[in-house]
Each structure stands twice: as C-alpha cells, then as structure tokens.
Write a protein that holds these residues in place. Structure first.
Motif, short mmCIF file in Angstrom:
data_model
loop_
_atom_site.label_atom_id
_atom_site.label_comp_id
_atom_site.label_asym_id
_atom_site.label_seq_id
_atom_site.Cartn_x
_atom_site.Cartn_y
_atom_site.Cartn_z
N SER A 136 1.26 10.36 -13.79
CA SER A 136 1.89 9.78 -12.94
C SER A 136 1.50 9.10 -11.55
CB SER A 136 2.25 11.03 -12.03
OG SER A 136 1.21 12.41 -11.63
N ASN A 137 0.24 8.70 -10.38
CA ASN A 137 -0.35 7.95 -10.14
C ASN A 137 -0.55 7.31 -10.64
OD1 ASN A 137 -3.09 7.13 -8.81
ND2 ASN A 137 -2.27 8.57 -7.30
N ALA A 138 -1.24 6.59 -11.79
CA ALA A 138 -1.53 5.36 -11.63
C ALA A 138 0.60 4.36 -12.33
CB ALA A 138 -2.51 5.23 -13.09
N ASP B 283 -13.61 10.75 -2.87
CA ASP B 283 -13.15 11.85 -3.90
C ASP B 283 -12.18 11.72 -5.49
OD1 ASP B 283 -10.96 12.56 -2.16
OD2 ASP B 283 -11.08 13.90 -2.66
N HIS B 284 -11.72 10.54 -4.78
CA HIS B 284 -10.88 9.64 -6.40
C HIS B 284 -11.96 8.79 -6.68
CE1 HIS B 284 -7.21 12.12 -6.21
NE2 HIS B 284 -7.29 11.77 -4.05
N LEU B 285 -12.80 8.07 -6.78
CA LEU B 285 -13.75 6.63 -7.28
C LEU B 285 -13.58 7.42 -8.89
CD1 LEU B 285 -14.80 4.36 -7.10
CD2 LEU B 285 -16.75 5.58 -6.43
N THR C 207 1.01 -1.34 0.18
CA THR C 207 -0.36 0.44 -0.28
C THR C 207 1.07 1.31 -0.29
OG1 THR C 207 -0.46 0.57 2.21
CG2 THR C 207 -1.81 -0.89 1.10
N ARG C 208 0.24 2.18 -0.52
CA ARG C 208 1.37 3.50 0.09
C ARG C 208 0.22 4.87 0.35
NH1 ARG C 208 -2.91 6.19 -2.87
NH2 ARG C 208 -2.75 5.64 -5.63
N PHE C 209 0.80 6.22 0.40
CA PHE C 209 0.22 6.95 0.93
C PHE C 209 0.91 7.72 0.07
CE2 PHE C 209 0.07 10.44 3.86
CZ PHE C 209 -1.35 11.60 3.51
N ALA C 210 -0.44 8.49 -0.69
CA ALA C 210 0.31 9.84 -2.15
C ALA C 210 -0.70 10.70 -1.06
CB ALA C 210 0.14 9.20 -2.95
N PRO C 211 0.79 11.80 -0.29
CA PRO C 211 -0.24 13.29 -0.53
C PRO C 211 0.92 14.14 -1.54
CG PRO C 211 1.48 12.62 1.17
CD PRO C 211 1.39 11.63 0.80
N SER C 212 0.50 15.26 -1.79
CA SER C 212 0.79 16.74 -2.02
C SER C 212 0.99 17.14 -1.08
CB SER C 212 -0.31 16.75 -2.97
OG SER C 212 -0.75 15.99 -3.40
N PRO C 213 2.39 17.95 -1.48
CA PRO C 213 2.80 18.42 -0.22
C PRO C 213 2.40 19.70 -0.95
CG PRO C 213 5.15 18.53 -2.11
CD PRO C 213 3.43 17.21 -1.96
N LEU D 38 -5.68 2.32 -1.19
CA LEU D 38 -7.11 2.77 -1.28
C LEU D 38 -6.84 3.95 -0.59
CD1 LEU D 38 -9.26 2.54 1.74
CD2 LEU D 38 -7.77 1.83 3.03
N ARG D 39 -7.83 4.65 -1.04
CA ARG D 39 -7.84 6.91 -0.58
C ARG D 39 -9.63 6.80 -0.68
NH1 ARG D 39 -5.92 6.86 -7.36
NH2 ARG D 39 -8.19 6.50 -7.97
N GLY D 40 -9.32 8.40 -0.75
CA GLY D 40 -10.75 8.84 -0.80
C GLY D 40 -11.99 9.42 -2.05
N ALA E 201 0.03 14.71 -15.42
CA ALA E 201 -1.30 14.89 -15.02
C ALA E 201 -1.33 13.72 -13.90
CB ALA E 201 -2.04 15.44 -15.45
N PHE E 202 -1.74 14.59 -12.68
CA PHE E 202 -2.73 13.02 -11.35
C PHE E 202 -2.62 12.04 -12.19
CE2 PHE E 202 -5.63 11.26 -9.53
CZ PHE E 202 -4.70 11.20 -8.15
N PHE E 203 -3.26 11.66 -13.02
CA PHE E 203 -4.17 10.86 -13.57
C PHE E 203 -3.40 9.85 -14.06
CE2 PHE E 203 -7.59 13.37 -14.64
CZ PHE E 203 -8.09 13.13 -13.34
N ILE F 128 5.69 10.84 -2.55
CA ILE F 128 5.30 12.38 -2.45
C ILE F 128 4.88 13.08 -3.85
CG2 ILE F 128 6.21 15.13 -1.66
CD1 ILE F 128 5.42 13.09 0.16
N GLU F 129 4.04 12.86 -4.24
CA GLU F 129 3.68 13.75 -5.44
C GLU F 129 3.04 14.97 -5.62
OE1 GLU F 129 -0.80 11.98 -6.01
OE2 GLU F 129 0.60 10.19 -6.67
N ASP F 130 4.16 15.60 -5.78
CA ASP F 130 4.58 17.24 -6.10
C ASP F 130 4.69 17.53 -7.77
OD1 ASP F 130 6.92 15.57 -6.62
OD2 ASP F 130 8.44 16.75 -5.76
#
Ligand code: GLU
Ligand code: ZN
Length: 477
Positions: free
Chosen positions: A209-211, A227-229, A17-23, A223-225, A205-207, A53-55
């Motif tokens: 790099s995140n994927a 709002d990303h569904l 798993t991961r946590f991927a915050p934008s700083p 596992l995320r909020g 773009a977010f979609f 880190i999603e920067d």
C-alpha cells in the motif's frame, strides 16, 4: 527493473513529498522530524506536501490518533497541501479507504503471475523459519506455494484455506538504486524472499500500500527513517512489476538518546503531546528537530520559511542524531524570549494570579520571563513576588546579616522614598557601608527575593506590591 534512480537534487521537475504515519499512537519526536523534513523539502522546492494516514491495520489504528496526529502537526506549524481533511483527486488520503484501488493492482499482479496465493499457516511459516535458522540460513519464505498448479490452488481454496498473496521475487538479479542520503545501494533479489502483499484477511501489507500510494499520489521524494531502507528494494520491485513510477528514496538516520540507543520512552517524554502539555513551544521543538540529523550552517531560532529556504538533503546525516535535552532547553529559552506579550500571557495563564491588573501582569511577566523555561517555573516567582516576604535559609540569612543593620536601614529608608528606584536604594546602602559590586547587590537580592539568583532587580522592584520592598529590607535593619 529499476537499475538507477537519481537523487532529488538531480531530478528536474516537481517536488512532491509526504508524511505517512500509522495512527497507532501519539506522534513522537522521530516522526515529527520526518514530517518536518518532508514539509521543508517540499517548500524548498516549491512543491507539495501530502499527509497520508496508513491505517490498514484496523485493530491498532484509531481515528482518535489520526485527529491527534493532525492537531499535533498543526501545532508544530506543519501543514499539508492535501490530506484526510483536505482531499483532492489523488486521495482518499486514508489507506483504509483505498481498498478498491489496491484490489485493482492485486488483480494485475495475479494475472501477470507476479503474485500468487500462499496457503501456508502461521505455524507452518514459523516452523520453516526455525529450520532455516537452525541450518544457519537467514529466514525467508521457503517457496512452498510458489509452484502450485491451478488444480492444487483450487483444491486448497475448496478446503477453505485462507490465502495471502505473495509477490514473486525474480531470482538471480541485482537491484540497485541511489538513496539520496546513503548513496548507491545494491541488493540481490536472492536475498529477498517472496513477500506478502495482501494478508489473508484481505488487507494490503505495508510494502504494497505504501508503494502503490506513493506512485498513485504522485509522490516523487520519499524521505523517511532508516528503518525502512531495507524495505525499499521490495517496494521498487512492486512498482516495476506494475510499471508504476518510482519515487526517489532517502533514509535519514534515526534519533537516539544520550546513551546511543533509539529514542524511546526510556529516555523520558518522546511524544510531541507530552512536550506540548509541559509548555514547550513549537518553535523550540522544530528548531531542535531541524538540526537533528541535518547539519545546517544557519544559526539562531528560525521560522519554518527560513528552515525551508535552508533545507538541504545533502546535509542529511548517515549517523544517528542525538536528541539533546540541553539543546532543546536552549531553543526553548530563545523561543520564550521571542514570544510577544499576548502569547507570553497565554503561555503562563494557568499559573498567574487571577486578580492582577493588566499592567501589573504584563510588568510581572516581563520581569521574570528571562528566568523561565517552562510555564510552571513562574510559580516560584509568583510566590516570591506576591507572597509573604521570602524566608531565608540559615546560610542566606548569615550572608544577609553580614551586610550589617546600617546597610539595611539605609536601603529601607531609600525604598520608603521610592521603592522602584534601584539606583537610589543601592546607592544608599553603598554610602552607608562602602560595599560595591556583588557585595553590594547580593544582600539586596537575597533580602528581597530569598534567592541568590533570579531576574534583574530593577524590573522586579517595579512589580513588588506596594510596601513590600521596604518591609523586606527593613526586617534586617
Ligand atoms: N507508515 C509507515 C511508518 O510510519 C510509513 C513509512 C514511510 O514513510 O514510507 O513507518
Ligand atoms: Zn505458502
């Protein structure tokens, strides 16, 4: 195209798993919960937990925020197996350092014709959106640059027009997957306009790099909020187009305030740092977060290991979770109660008199601890115990005086013999007046502390400075 994806409970193999915050700001409670759940999911399955880190947004991202995020996570007890300060072969764990990797995948999409340059300006896109809205259609990319010939592209490039890169969404298909919180999901590709994967400035773009990162870092469960569904179908399309493995996705309901709207500054402090600075304990915060949107049969203040053992994705909520200040306070009291003596001293250090002998300091803390929620609460008790005899309100004084001078003469005399002997002091007052129960104890408490409520009297008597018990009682004799 992926047609079905199973839930982690059903998928054998590793948990990553991961946590991927934008700083871009402080770690807020919602993100902290996401981080916690991902940590617990990984620990529950004996897997790995990554911090990414999603920067990619260079303007809004700051290294100082990254450092603070990491410090706040660690303060909560949330630690990662790999991350920006703990690199490994799947890194780097800052997206700003992964441009080369993204370039490679952009090239693959372009070569396959799955992505194409879009020369539309922001203004052109906005006008197209307005026209769609006016026509009662949902705004999505109109497809202007979809069918440009190589010659048309070349001429636009020659004009120096900046181009973004758009993903070509296949027409007329249905995309399904199983969200491990929300269950089966189904989207029509026709409802998804061609979307930008690389901005005109060259950044991902977010979609995208995140994927790409989830796939290349070996992440298996996202596992995320919630709002990303709706982003998920686009991400599955990208991964399928590149033949990259897709993680399973679960979207947990957002945290809301008492009024039912998403938790925000309007509801008071929402950043972990703000709670930390006010003296909330990390154990209290993680225990509240653990139960926000995660129905757990486990009671009591839990450590992270116990939470990991009891974490269950089937218990994740589909309806909004209410952040409840009273519950946080209850966990805080429990966490304060459990602090060992040294930790309690450190927690209160800023508010304690500096000239207290170590033994007196410990006894004082133990006497007043049950009445503390936040460190600042100790101030009042420092004043009451170590300051001048507390003044009484007229009502309190009337109540005290109603016990009669005989009551206080007897109590003061007993205090003169042994100021720490509550039974002796109360016994003398009882003998003198026949009072019992709260009739007996309340005047004592009020004369000693100036308050009707507070810590137990016996330990309090042991920490009052010499002569104080007698002096405070004798003033009413
Ligand atoms: N950087 C994204 C965010 O903070 C990550 C979303 C995700 O977890 O996939 O919202
Ligand atoms: Zn275009």
């Amino acid at each position: 195209m992926p047609t079905s994806i199973s839930s982690p409970a059903d998928s054998p193999g590793a948990v990553v798993t991961r946590f991927a915050p934008s700083p871009t700001g402080e770690l807020h409670l919602g993100n902290a919960r996401t981080a916690l759940f991902n940590l617990l999911l990984a620990r529950h399955g004996g897997g790995r937990f990554l911090l990414r880190i999603e920067d990619t947004d260079a303007e809004r991202s700051h290294e100082a925020h990254t450092q603070e995020l990491m410090a706040d996570l660690r303060w909560l007890g949330i630690d990662w197996d790999a991350g920006p300060d703990r690199e490994d072969a799947q890194g780097p764990y800052r997206q700003s350092r992964r441009a080369g990797l993204y370039a490679d995948y952009f090239a693959r999409l372009e070569q396959a014709g799955t992505a194409y340059p879009c020369y539309c300006t922001a203004l052109e896109l906005e006008l197209a959106r307005r026209a769609q809205r006016a026509a009662g259609r949902p705004p999505r990319y109109a497809g202007t640059c979809r069918g440009l010939t190589p010659a048309e592209r070349a001429s636009r490039s020659a004009e120096g027009r900046p181009a973004s890169l758009r993903f070509r969404v296949p027409a007329g298909e249905r995309l399904t997957f199983t969200d491990f919180v929300h269950g089966p999901q189904s989207f029509l590709t026709d409802d998804i306009g061609d979307f930008v994967v690389r901005r005109a400035d060259g950044t991902a773009a977010f979609f995208f790099s995140n994927a790409i990162d989830d796939a290349t870092m070996g992440v298996r469960q996202v596992l995320r909020g919630e709002d990303h569904l709706t982003n998920t179908p686009r991400q599955l399309l990208i991964l399928a187009a590149l033949a990259l493995p897709a993680p399973v996705y679960g979207h947990v309901a957002l945290i809301v305030g008492a009024d039912g709207t998403p938790l925000s500054k309007r509801h008071g402090a929402v950043s972990v740092r703000a709670y930390r600075e006010r003296g909330y304990l990390p154990q209290a915060i993680v225990n509240h977060l653990f139960r926000l949107g995660h129905a757990s049969p486990l009671h009591g203040l839990l450590g992270l290991d116990e939470m990991a053992a009891g974490f269950d994705t089937h218990h994740l909520g589909r309806s909004p979770a209410h952040f409840d200040h009273q519950q946080l306070t209850a966990w805080q009291k429990e966490a304060v109660h459990r602090l060992d003596a040294a930790a309690a001293q450190a927690w209160l250090a800023a508010y304690l008199p500096t000239d207290l002998a170590p033994g007196a300091r410990t006894a004082f803390i133990e006497a007043v601890r049950p009445n503390l929620v936040l460190p600042e609460d100790v101030r009042a008790w420092v004043e009451i115990v170590f300051g001048a005899p507390p003044a009484l309100t007229p009502e309190a004084e009337a109540l005290v005086r109603s016990a009669g001078p005989g009551y206080f003469a007897a109590a003061a005399a007993a205090a003169a013999r042994d100021a720490t002997d509550l039974a002796g002091i109360a016994g003398a007052a009882r003998t003198a007046t026949g009072r019992r129960g709260s009739e007996l104890y309340l005047p004592l408490r009020m004369a000693l502390t100036g308050r009707a409520h507070g810590p137990e009297l016996a330990p309090l008597l042991r920490v009052l400075p010499i002569g104080q018990a007698h002096e405070r009682l004798a003033r009413f004799a």
